[in-house]
Motif scaffolding. Sequence first.
Motif, PDB file in Angstrom:
ATOM      1  N   VAL A  24       0.867  -1.184   0.000  1.00  0.00           N
ATOM      2  CA  VAL A  24       0.000   0.000   0.000  1.00  0.00           C
ATOM      3  C   VAL A  24       0.901   1.231   0.000  1.00  0.00           C
ATOM      4  CG1 VAL A  24      -1.855   1.245   1.158  1.00  0.00           C
ATOM      5  CG2 VAL A  24      -1.751  -1.264   1.304  1.00  0.00           C
ATOM      6  N   PRO A  25       1.080   1.874  -1.160  1.00  0.00           N
ATOM      7  CA  PRO A  25       1.979   3.031  -1.219  1.00  0.00           C
ATOM      8  C   PRO A  25       1.272   4.333  -0.866  1.00  0.00           C
ATOM      9  CG  PRO A  25       1.218   2.496  -3.402  1.00  0.00           C
ATOM     10  CD  PRO A  25       0.595   1.480  -2.476  1.00  0.00           C
ATOM     11  N   ARG A  26       2.061   5.327  -0.495  1.00  0.00           N
ATOM     12  CA  ARG A  26       1.545   6.693  -0.372  1.00  0.00           C
ATOM     13  C   ARG A  26       1.608   7.288  -1.786  1.00  0.00           C
ATOM     14  NH1 ARG A  26       0.699  11.711  -0.410  1.00  0.00           N
ATOM     15  NH2 ARG A  26       0.379  12.937   1.479  1.00  0.00           N
ATOM     16  N   ALA A  27       0.679   6.897  -2.631  1.00  0.00           N
ATOM     17  CA  ALA A  27       0.740   7.280  -4.038  1.00  0.00           C
ATOM     18  C   ALA A  27      -0.642   7.243  -4.650  1.00  0.00           C
ATOM     19  CB  ALA A  27       1.668   6.330  -4.801  1.00  0.00           C
ATOM     20  N   ASP A  28      -0.803   8.040  -5.701  1.00  0.00           N
ATOM     21  CA  ASP A  28      -1.964   7.924  -6.565  1.00  0.00           C
ATOM     22  C   ASP A  28      -1.469   7.527  -7.951  1.00  0.00           C
ATOM     23  OD1 ASP A  28      -0.847  10.228  -7.633  1.00  0.00           O
ATOM     24  OD2 ASP A  28      -2.393  11.579  -6.835  1.00  0.00           O
ATOM     25  N   GLY A  53       5.952   7.204   1.609  1.00  0.00           N
ATOM     26  CA  GLY A  53       5.933   6.012   2.446  1.00  0.00           C
ATOM     27  C   GLY A  53       5.296   4.845   1.719  1.00  0.00           C
ATOM     28  N   LEU A  54       5.400   3.681   2.331  1.00  0.00           N
ATOM     29  CA  LEU A  54       4.881   2.444   1.747  1.00  0.00           C
ATOM     30  C   LEU A  54       4.637   1.448   2.863  1.00  0.00           C
ATOM     31  CD1 LEU A  54       4.506   0.556  -0.833  1.00  0.00           C
ATOM     32  CD2 LEU A  54       6.900  -0.068  -0.480  1.00  0.00           C
ATOM     33  N   ALA A  55       3.473   0.815   2.855  1.00  0.00           N
ATOM     34  CA  ALA A  55       3.169  -0.218   3.843  1.00  0.00           C
ATOM     35  C   ALA A  55       3.192  -1.586   3.174  1.00  0.00           C
ATOM     36  CB  ALA A  55       1.809   0.022   4.473  1.00  0.00           C
ATOM     37  N   LEU A  56       3.735  -2.544   3.889  1.00  0.00           N
ATOM     38  CA  LEU A  56       3.643  -3.945   3.498  1.00  0.00           C
ATOM     39  C   LEU A  56       2.788  -4.627   4.549  1.00  0.00           C
ATOM     40  CD1 LEU A  56       4.379  -6.493   1.912  1.00  0.00           C
ATOM     41  CD2 LEU A  56       6.490  -6.644   3.275  1.00  0.00           C
ATOM     42  N   LEU A  63       4.347  -3.540   8.144  1.00  0.00           N
ATOM     43  CA  LEU A  63       5.534  -2.709   8.159  1.00  0.00           C
ATOM     44  C   LEU A  63       5.248  -1.407   7.421  1.00  0.00           C
ATOM     45  CD1 LEU A  63       6.352  -5.910   7.595  1.00  0.00           C
ATOM     46  CD2 LEU A  63       8.647  -4.977   7.733  1.00  0.00           C
ATOM     47  N   LEU A  64       5.734  -0.309   7.966  1.00  0.00           N
ATOM     48  CA  LEU A  64       5.629   0.996   7.321  1.00  0.00           C
ATOM     49  C   LEU A  64       7.039   1.482   7.014  1.00  0.00           C
ATOM     50  CD1 LEU A  64       4.051   3.520   6.398  1.00  0.00           C
ATOM     51  CD2 LEU A  64       4.198   4.351   8.766  1.00  0.00           C
ATOM     52  N   PHE A  65       7.325   1.729   5.734  1.00  0.00           N
ATOM     53  CA  PHE A  65       8.629   2.206   5.293  1.00  0.00           C
ATOM     54  C   PHE A  65       8.529   3.702   4.996  1.00  0.00           C
ATOM     55  CE2 PHE A  65       8.457  -2.276   4.450  1.00  0.00           C
ATOM     56  CZ  PHE A  65       9.753  -2.752   4.601  1.00  0.00           C
ATOM     57  N   VAL A  66       9.342   4.509   5.672  1.00  0.00           N
ATOM     58  CA  VAL A  66       9.369   5.959   5.442  1.00  0.00           C
ATOM     59  C   VAL A  66      10.816   6.409   5.364  1.00  0.00           C
ATOM     60  CG1 VAL A  66       7.148   6.376   6.558  1.00  0.00           C
ATOM     61  CG2 VAL A  66       9.236   6.495   7.921  1.00  0.00           C
ATOM     62  N   ASP A  67      11.046   7.559   4.748  1.00  0.00           N
ATOM     63  CA  ASP A  67      12.421   8.044   4.626  1.00  0.00           C
ATOM     64  C   ASP A  67      12.849   8.810   5.867  1.00  0.00           C
ATOM     65  OD1 ASP A  67      11.488  10.706   4.396  1.00  0.00           O
ATOM     66  OD2 ASP A  67      11.447  10.613   2.220  1.00  0.00           O
ATOM     67  N   GLY A  68      14.063   9.380   5.803  1.00  0.00           N
ATOM     68  CA  GLY A  68      14.648  10.008   6.983  1.00  0.00           C
ATOM     69  C   GLY A  68      13.873  11.191   7.516  1.00  0.00           C
ATOM     70  N   ARG A  69      13.129  11.874   6.647  1.00  0.00           N
ATOM     71  CA  ARG A  69      12.347  13.025   7.101  1.00  0.00           C
ATOM     72  C   ARG A  69      11.265  12.632   8.090  1.00  0.00           C
ATOM     73  NH1 ARG A  69       9.965  14.979   1.585  1.00  0.00           N
ATOM     74  NH2 ARG A  69       9.829  12.709   1.376  1.00  0.00           N
ATOM     75  N   TYR A  70      10.802  11.381   8.005  1.00  0.00           N
ATOM     76  CA  TYR A  70       9.581  10.997   8.697  1.00  0.00           C
ATOM     77  C   TYR A  70       9.772   9.907   9.748  1.00  0.00           C
ATOM     78  CZ  TYR A  70       7.250  13.603   4.973  1.00  0.00           C
ATOM     79  OH  TYR A  70       6.825  14.583   4.115  1.00  0.00           O
ATOM     80  N   GLN A  71      11.025   9.595  10.094  1.00  0.00           N
ATOM     81  CA  GLN A  71      11.241   8.534  11.070  1.00  0.00           C
ATOM     82  C   GLN A  71      10.594   8.872  12.419  1.00  0.00           C
ATOM     83  OE1 GLN A  71      12.937   5.371  10.805  1.00  0.00           O
ATOM     84  NE2 GLN A  71      12.470   5.824   8.657  1.00  0.00           N
TER      85      GLN A  71
END
Length: 595
Positions: A24-28, A53-56, A63-71
């Motif tokens: 599930v991405p943070r995307a359209d 971000g992106l959820a698996l 799991l939620l994957f986010v970059d350094g800005r959002y840790q």
Amino acid sequence: MAASTPLSDLRHTLLSRGLQGMLVPRADAHQSEDCAPHDNKLAFLTGFTGSAGLALVLQDRALLFVDGRYQVQARHETDSALFEIHHLHDEPVAEWIAQNLPAGQRIGFEPMLMVNSQYQALQNSGCELVALSYDPFDTIWHERPAPPQGPVSLMPPDISGELTTTKRARLGVKLQELGVDYLVVTQPDNIAWLLNMRGSDVPMNPVPHSFALVKSNGAVEWFVDPVKLTLVPPVWLMDISLKAPSALLARCQEVAAGKRILLDADNAPVAVSFAVEAGGGEVFWQPDPLTFMKAQKNLTELEGYRHCHLQDGVAWVNFLAWLAREAPARAQSGTPLTELEVQAQQLAYRQQREGFLEQSFATISAAGSNAAMCHYHATPATNAAIMPGNFYLNDSGGQYVNGTTDATRTLAFGEVSPEMRRHYTAVLKGFLGLITLQFPSGTQGHQLDAFARRGLWELGLDYDHGTGHGVGHRLQIHEQPYRMAKKVNPWPMLPGQVITIEPGYYLADNYGIRIENQVEIISGMPGFCRFNSLTLIPVDLRAAELHLLTEQEIAWLDSYHLHVRNELSPLVEVEARPWLFEATAPVHARSDYPG
């Protein structure tokens, strides 16, 4: 029986379809940085509101994957009992799957939300990617917002600087040179620029959500909801073929036979490539040429940037003068200013300026430890007071009729600690080290990034975000392809491009520092380029160790501040002028300069 949650409902849906998991991405479908509420599935599922971000989702863990800005932000906004937080770049989801899941796990994904580069990486992860022909959120998101239908407006040639017919002809020539028959455009800002249109589907993002199919002769088929075009005179659309967005994939498949069709591997949904291949066409993976055409600003666009930055500078100075008066007085009275109160006042000053339309992004108004989250946004629950002894960070911008602005200032009220002064000075020196730089024409962004980090590196410190990004012309605040960061950005930096310079430092749970100017790249010595500041805002020197600045750095600050004073003093409020003159005083003449 446990109450259902979006996560449990999604797991139930996946299980009924024989899937072990879903991405599930943070995307359209446009890979927009800011999703419309209808498309923000990641926020609905996890509570995380950041822009990347992106959820698996698996049956036994999520799991939620986010970059350094959002840790930090991700840990604040999500339920740690439900979601593990991982780093989007240091531990990519494809690598995590390869290392942690048995081979052959059936992982679902929506092909309109995934681009080819992601798809290829995941194909090599050992899982079985299952393209979903349905949207599982249609059944679990019971009060889902409607798709956006914001009206489209025109961007006339006296502001855009070029007719859409000329742009289309230039694009057609490029497509012929590349040997392709069609280009599929899925990035709304590229379409908006090409057609000289602007939209209002998502606040602060003046682009209409749509797709386009461009033939090698420059003819355009525009896949856009006709409801959005009620304000556009029909004569402006006479030579454009209009179709519904839902018709895109079928049309791509229809025209594909024996044709070579250009798709952008980092932005076009893989659903489009599936349609082209199903129709017997050849996919030609290449960056969308519109991205580069758009980034090279013409003289009219550049003049628009300069004008709107003048207006924005006036708003900033009126705001900063007000803040300098009010913040200490309110703190002393026991009713200190708050983040939300301050950002509302800043917006009010912007709304007074000629040509202002709306903010260019959600203001970051961050006091004290809140500023340690570099993309923090104040809420009633987090609304901190602005107090002496702390930093206050403000990162904000405006959409004007003739351009887009973005700037950050970190302010010190009262005495701050020696450590804070040391860190502020390191950020300031990084900012000065880059903005004063002359570099060979065609240099790439990652080759300049270290100049902004040197002062911090000398202290054993760093920041986990980019140093600069492109800015659109009344378009997206983060415009591709140009970026200064550690990650390789292989595009040549040339005169006529507009980018930011914004080093920072963030001490978790304590404070954050960032200084940002928007600049245009101009010619320097023969074969070289340099930066010319568009931003017209004094740099706060109260927290700086001025004796650590070099004479070159001081000379730049003095020249910049003199220019800011000369440009803005006739335009700012009368009560703001004394503050402006004090804030732009020569460094050696300042009362806090050691001498």
